[in-house]
Design a protein around this motif. Structure first.
Motif, PDB file in Angstrom:
ATOM      1  N   THR A 121       0.755  -1.150  -0.110  1.00 52.59           N
ATOM      2  CA  THR A 121      -0.215   0.051   0.073  1.00 52.59           C
ATOM      3  C   THR A 121       0.913   1.160  -0.044  1.00 52.59           C
ATOM      4  O   THR A 121       0.548   2.238  -0.492  1.00 52.59           O
ATOM      5  CB  THR A 121      -0.983   0.021   1.277  1.00 52.59           C
ATOM      6  N   GLU A 135       0.264   3.986  -2.998  1.00 51.45           N
ATOM      7  CA  GLU A 135      -0.355   5.171  -2.482  1.00 51.45           C
ATOM      8  C   GLU A 135       0.764   6.525  -2.614  1.00 51.45           C
ATOM      9  O   GLU A 135       0.607   7.602  -3.125  1.00 51.45           O
ATOM     10  CB  GLU A 135      -0.717   5.286  -1.104  1.00 51.45           C
ATOM     11  N   ASN A 164      -0.817  10.154  -2.789  1.00 52.86           N
ATOM     12  CA  ASN A 164      -1.630   9.874  -1.730  1.00 52.86           C
ATOM     13  C   ASN A 164      -0.899   9.819  -0.508  1.00 52.86           C
ATOM     14  O   ASN A 164      -0.785   8.418  -0.104  1.00 52.86           O
ATOM     15  CB  ASN A 164      -2.898   9.066  -1.813  1.00 52.86           C
TER      16      ASN A 164
END
Lengths: 217, 239
Positions: free
Chosen positions: B191, B195, B200
């Motif tokens: 992740t 991201e 993000n």
């Protein structure tokens, strides 16, 4: 009639050097035998062979019950024991160390508790039973080693220098324990020592080892 | 600089609010790594013990292979597991590719050599007198081996923790065989990679903080166990 031990022409060599040659002996059941001799003459080796920790190159160790030789199997090994010079304390509590031999024999917890407590009382370590065994002094460790052996009520017990490098107080305690082992438990004792006075105090029979051979002392 | 500060601020909000997506990712990461470690211990500890206690033929060669395995590049493991599990691969019929199962296999391959090698070292280093003491007290060969293994417990646990440290921080292999599917195979490390790519940073930083915290805990446990093994302080008494 208990377990009796006979050696028949035991020979052992290490790296081509002969340590023991044709050693034969009949150990008298229920007596204490003290084995003496200079360093490096094979006393410990002989003890390890007798305790079935090592095999001889030639000859036989015979254990007899009612005159009949017994197979050298686990059942027999569980009737004898050896106190190693370095003891080999397990990294756990004093109690667990003494309980070890009983646990591996599948004895129930209640009986273990009673036997271990009584044995620790006999060797003067009962107050240390919850302590880590590796924190004991050298003398206390030797007593722990004896307790670990005694709790199993062996018929033959081998002691390899049980009082080496420990103080007078601990030596006296250990000698008392050994005398009790013989008097009360009727165990056959075979021990190695370098101390002639101790040999005199503890031994019914004295054996000397010289040039790889056993001689009566 | 503002982006970083804003990222940290949002990350802390996600952590303190116990964001469900965040928790789900953490939970899956822990499940995958714990399963891989458990399997590595089940397979690696007996092998390490066997190599330490028995004079097996080819022991030196097996140990060399295992020690080499400790430094396996994760992407190579990812590639290997991918080829095994892909539709045309020998284990393709199991349909494990892009599932947590594939990630567990990859992490198992990475952790198994560590557990095996460190267990072997720990058991080999137990003083030989312990084995003799067990023998003279009447232990049968299995009881004798278990006694020696028990004496090596700190070293074995250290091996387990070192393996856990490696697999929780690993990204290359799990992203290749897990596919980083949201809500299914997305773990902390994958992740963070995704991201960050997307710009993000909130979730990436939040997971980064948690992963660092986890690494810190693993390292503290590692050092504590090593110290306990050396000094024997705070000993774990077996019963």
């Amino acid at each position: 009639m208990g377990l009796s031990l006979e050696l028949a022409q035991i020979s052992k060599a290490y790296n081509g050097q002969v340590i023991l040659r044709d050693c034969s002996w009949v150990f008298e059941t229920g007596l204490s035998h003290v084995l003496m001799g200079p360093n490096g003459t094979g006393k410990s080796t002989l003890l390890r062979i007798c305790a079935l920790l090592e095999a001889p190159d030639r000859g036989r160790v015979n254990y007899l019950a009612d005159g009949r030789p017994l197979p050298l199997d686990l059942d027999l090994k569980r009737r004898i024991t050896l106190l190693l010079p370095g003891v080999g304390v397990f990294n756990t509590s004093v109690f667990n160390n003494v309980a070890y031999g009983l646990k591996i024999r599948g004895i129930n917890r209640k009986e273990i508790q009673a036997k271990v407590d009584a044995t620790l009382e006999a060797v003067g370590l009962v107050e240390k039973k919850r302590q880590r065994a590796l924190d004991l002094s050298t003398g206390q460790s030797k007593r722990l080693g004896l307790a670990r052996a005694m709790v199993l009520e062996p018929e033959v017990i081998f002691l390899d220098e049980p009082t080496a490098s420990i103080d007078q107080a601990n030596t006296e305690i250990i000698e008392d324990i050994i005398m009790n082992l013989k008097a009360e438990k009727k165990a056959t004792i075979i021990m190695v020592t370098h101390d002639p006075a101790q040999a005199e105090r503890l031994g019914d029979r004295l054996l000397l080892i010289k040039d790889g051979k056993l001689w009566p002392g | 600089m503002d982006t970083i500060l804003q990222g940290f601020s949002s990350a802390f909000k996600l952590i303190t609010a116990l964001d469900p997506e965040l928790l789900k990712i953490i939970w899956l990461s822990l499940q995958v790594s714990a399963a891989a470690l458990l399997l590595a211990l089940i397979l690696g500890l007996p092998l390490g013990a066997l190599l330490a206690l028995k004079r097996l033929p080819l022991r030196g060669l097996i140990l060399s292979v295992i020690n080499t395995g400790m430094g396996l590049p994760p992407v190579v493991v990812g590639l290997f597991v991918y080829l095994l599990l892909s539709r045309s691969g020998p284990l393709g019929f199991m349909e494990l590719l892009y599932t947590p199962g594939a990630m567990i296999i990859a992490q198992l391959i990475l952790s198994f050599p560590i557990v095996t090698s460190l267990s072997h070292t720990a058991i080999v280093n137990v003083n030989p007198i312990i084995r003799q003491a067990a023998q003279v007290l009447g232990a049968n060969p299995l009881q004798e081996a278990l006694t020696v293994i028990r004496e090596a417990r700190y070293g074995i646990m250290t091996g387990g923790i070192a393996a856990l440290g490696r697999v929780t921080a690993e990204v290359g292999a799990v992203i290749m065989v897990g596919g980083n599917i949201a809500g299914y195979t997305r773990v902390m490390t994958t992740t963070i990679a995704l991201e960050t790519d997307k710009g993000n940073f909130d979730l990436a930083i939040a997971l980064g903080i948690i992963l660092l915290g986890l690494s810190l805990m693993i390292n503290v446990a590692f050092r504590t166990l090593q110290k306990m093994g050396r000094t024997g302080s705070g000993v774990i008494l077996w019963d």
